[in-house]
Motif scaffolding. Structure first.
Motif, PDB file in Angstrom:
ATOM      1  N   GLU A   1     -74.455  -0.543  15.594  1.00 24.82           N
ATOM      2  CA  GLU A   1     -73.355  -0.174  14.706  1.00 24.82           C
ATOM      3  C   GLU A   1     -72.017  -0.110  15.438  1.00 24.82           C
ATOM      4  OE1 GLU A   1     -72.413   3.197  11.308  1.00 24.82           O
ATOM      5  OE2 GLU A   1     -74.002   3.572  12.754  1.00 24.82           O
ATOM      6  N   GLY A   2     -72.042   0.232  16.717  1.00 29.73           N
ATOM      7  CA  GLY A   2     -70.808   0.400  17.484  1.00 29.73           C
ATOM      8  C   GLY A   2     -70.086  -0.875  17.854  1.00 29.73           C
ATOM      9  N   CYS A   3     -70.724  -2.018  17.706  1.00 29.42           N
ATOM     10  CA  CYS A   3     -70.082  -3.294  18.061  1.00 29.42           C
ATOM     11  C   CYS A   3     -69.025  -3.649  17.021  1.00 29.42           C
ATOM     12  CB  CYS A   3     -71.133  -4.384  18.154  1.00 29.42           C
ATOM     13  SG  CYS A   3     -70.494  -5.958  18.744  1.00 29.42           S
TER      14      CYS A   3
ATOM     15  N   SER B   1     -68.939  -7.103  10.409  1.00 29.21           N
ATOM     16  CA  SER B   1     -68.734  -6.047   9.413  1.00 29.21           C
ATOM     17  C   SER B   1     -69.996  -5.657   8.643  1.00 29.21           C
ATOM     18  CB  SER B   1     -67.656  -6.474   8.408  1.00 29.21           C
ATOM     19  OG  SER B   1     -68.076  -7.609   7.675  1.00 29.21           O
ATOM     20  N   ARG B   2     -71.071  -6.466   8.707  1.00 23.77           N
ATOM     21  CA  ARG B   2     -72.247  -6.173   7.890  1.00 23.77           C
ATOM     22  C   ARG B   2     -73.536  -6.068   8.695  1.00 23.77           C
ATOM     23  NH1 ARG B   2     -75.897  -9.328   3.674  1.00 23.77           N
ATOM     24  NH2 ARG B   2     -75.992 -10.788   5.395  1.00 23.77           N
ATOM     25  N   GLY B   3     -73.944  -7.150   9.346  1.00 25.78           N
ATOM     26  CA  GLY B   3     -75.261  -7.134   9.973  1.00 25.78           C
ATOM     27  C   GLY B   3     -75.378  -7.933  11.251  1.00 25.78           C
ATOM     28  N   VAL B   4     -76.487  -7.699  11.948  1.00 25.66           N
ATOM     29  CA  VAL B   4     -76.829  -8.419  13.168  1.00 25.66           C
ATOM     30  C   VAL B   4     -78.129  -9.168  12.900  1.00 25.66           C
ATOM     31  CG1 VAL B   4     -77.482  -8.214  15.599  1.00 25.66           C
ATOM     32  CG2 VAL B   4     -75.714  -6.715  14.655  1.00 25.66           C
ATOM     33  N   ILE B   5     -78.085 -10.481  13.081  1.00 26.61           N
ATOM     34  CA  ILE B   5     -79.254 -11.338  12.898  1.00 26.61           C
ATOM     35  C   ILE B   5     -79.756 -11.720  14.290  1.00 26.61           C
ATOM     36  CG2 ILE B   5     -80.143 -13.493  11.972  1.00 26.61           C
ATOM     37  CD1 ILE B   5     -77.544 -13.491  10.155  1.00 26.61           C
TER      38      ILE B   5
ATOM     39  N   ARG C   1     -84.845 -11.518  12.493  1.00 23.68           N
ATOM     40  CA  ARG C   1     -84.828 -10.120  12.051  1.00 23.68           C
ATOM     41  C   ARG C   1     -83.386  -9.800  11.698  1.00 23.68           C
ATOM     42  NH1 ARG C   1     -88.116  -6.420  16.257  1.00 23.68           N
ATOM     43  NH2 ARG C   1     -87.697  -4.854  14.640  1.00 23.68           N
ATOM     44  N   PHE C   2     -83.204  -8.913  10.718  1.00 24.68           N
ATOM     45  CA  PHE C   2     -81.858  -8.545  10.280  1.00 24.68           C
ATOM     46  C   PHE C   2     -81.689  -7.036  10.357  1.00 24.68           C
ATOM     47  CE2 PHE C   2     -78.768  -7.134   7.185  1.00 24.68           C
ATOM     48  CZ  PHE C   2     -77.694  -7.980   7.435  1.00 24.68           C
ATOM     49  N   PHE C   3     -80.613  -6.625  11.023  1.00 22.41           N
ATOM     50  CA  PHE C   3     -80.272  -5.211  11.162  1.00 22.41           C
ATOM     51  C   PHE C   3     -78.908  -4.989  10.517  1.00 22.41           C
ATOM     52  CE2 PHE C   3     -82.860  -6.575  14.717  1.00 22.41           C
ATOM     53  CZ  PHE C   3     -83.880  -5.631  14.735  1.00 22.41           C
ATOM     54  N   GLY C   4     -78.797  -3.966   9.662  1.00 23.97           N
ATOM     55  CA  GLY C   4     -77.530  -3.707   8.970  1.00 23.97           C
ATOM     56  C   GLY C   4     -77.084  -2.259   9.041  1.00 23.97           C
ATOM     57  N   PRO C   5     -77.003  -1.670  10.230  1.00 23.51           N
ATOM     58  CA  PRO C   5     -76.641  -0.250  10.296  1.00 23.51           C
ATOM     59  C   PRO C   5     -75.235   0.064   9.776  1.00 23.51           C
ATOM     60  CG  PRO C   5     -76.648  -1.213  12.492  1.00 23.51           C
ATOM     61  CD  PRO C   5     -77.228  -2.238  11.555  1.00 23.51           C
ATOM     62  N   LYS C   6     -74.334  -0.914   9.789  1.00 25.97           N
ATOM     63  CA  LYS C   6     -72.983  -0.656   9.276  1.00 25.97           C
ATOM     64  C   LYS C   6     -72.953  -0.517   7.759  1.00 25.97           C
ATOM     65  CE  LYS C   6     -70.194  -2.500  12.981  1.00 25.97           C
ATOM     66  NZ  LYS C   6     -69.032  -3.295  13.353  1.00 25.97           N
ATOM     67  N   VAL C   7     -74.001  -0.988   7.087  1.00 26.47           N
ATOM     68  CA  VAL C   7     -74.079  -0.865   5.631  1.00 26.47           C
ATOM     69  C   VAL C   7     -75.255   0.025   5.206  1.00 26.47           C
ATOM     70  CG1 VAL C   7     -72.850  -3.010   5.119  1.00 26.47           C
ATOM     71  CG2 VAL C   7     -75.334  -3.068   5.456  1.00 26.47           C
ATOM     72  N   GLY C   8     -75.761   0.832   6.144  1.00 26.13           N
ATOM     73  CA  GLY C   8     -76.801   1.796   5.828  1.00 26.13           C
ATOM     74  C   GLY C   8     -78.219   1.264   5.813  1.00 26.13           C
ATOM     75  N   ILE C   9     -78.450   0.085   6.393  1.00 25.28           N
ATOM     76  CA  ILE C   9     -79.789  -0.503   6.426  1.00 25.28           C
ATOM     77  C   ILE C   9     -80.172  -0.706   7.894  1.00 25.28           C
ATOM     78  CG2 ILE C   9     -81.223  -2.482   5.785  1.00 25.28           C
ATOM     79  CD1 ILE C   9     -79.101  -3.043   3.575  1.00 25.28           C
ATOM     80  N   ASP C  10     -81.084   0.119   8.407  1.00 27.41           N
ATOM     81  CA  ASP C  10     -81.475  -0.052   9.807  1.00 27.41           C
ATOM     82  C   ASP C  10     -82.034  -1.457  10.033  1.00 27.41           C
ATOM     83  OD1 ASP C  10     -80.639   2.489  10.468  1.00 27.41           O
ATOM     84  OD2 ASP C  10     -82.647   3.360  10.382  1.00 27.41           O
ATOM     85  N   GLU C  11     -83.084  -1.798   9.283  1.00 30.10           N
ATOM     86  CA  GLU C  11     -83.632  -3.157   9.354  1.00 30.10           C
ATOM     87  C   GLU C  11     -84.101  -3.556   7.971  1.00 30.10           C
ATOM     88  OE1 GLU C  11     -86.667  -6.064  11.824  1.00 30.10           O
ATOM     89  OE2 GLU C  11     -86.648  -3.936  12.305  1.00 30.10           O
ATOM     90  N   ASP C  12     -83.734  -4.765   7.567  1.00 32.10           N
ATOM     91  CA  ASP C  12     -84.124  -5.299   6.263  1.00 32.10           C
ATOM     92  C   ASP C  12     -85.172  -6.380   6.511  1.00 32.10           C
ATOM     93  OD1 ASP C  12     -84.379  -6.387   3.754  1.00 32.10           O
ATOM     94  OD2 ASP C  12     -82.237  -6.548   3.385  1.00 32.10           O
TER      95      ASP C  12
END
Length: 144
Positions: free
Chosen positions: A80-82, A86-90, A106-117
């Protein structure tokens, strides 16, 4: 399903934030890296890019690096700190060991409240074009 095509632009220098992303990866996946390696998980990173409007960060790692993520505790705060997206890390890799699959992700979206989708169709809007170009294919198969 039909999804829009999202181009990925490479981060190729420190000015683009590449070093920040490598540091973020090493913090977020510190348990995955061999403790004897000073570079941490960043040693497995092959490519870093962002989608058209810097919505998502796409990070290709080696298959070995991707496999190391299995069951690893992720530091979502580090992701999230990067500042580069603005939305997710793939996180993705070529799937050379899987004959019917071209890439894994794998998709991580901590900036939008989703740890991993576990099922992120929108991430494939950039994964399809990225791996299609990389592998020279017009149709690719992904596994998330």
């Amino acid at each position: 399903m039909k999804f829009p095509w999202k181009h990925v632009t490479s981060l190729s220098s420190e000015n683009d934030g590449k070093e920040e992303v490598l540091a973020m990866m090493s913090r977020a996946f510190s348990d995955a890296a061999d403790s004897g390696q000073s570079s941490g998980f960043a040693q497995y990173v092959l490519y870093i890019g962002t989608t058209d409007v810097k919505e998502d960060m796409l990070i290709e790692v080696s298959e070995e690096g991707f496999d190391l993520l299995q069951g690893v505790k992720v530091d979502y705060g580090a992701l999230e700190g990067c500042k580069g997206y603005s939305r997710g890390v793939i996180i993705c890799c070529v799937a050379s060991a899987m004959p019917s699959v071209d890439f894994r992700s794998r998709f991580f979206g901590p900036k939008v409240g989703i740890d991993e989708d576990p099922v992120t169709g929108s991430a494939h809007c950039s994964l399809g074009p990225y791996f299609g170009d990389k592998l020279g294919k017009t149709v690719v198969v992904g596994r998330q």
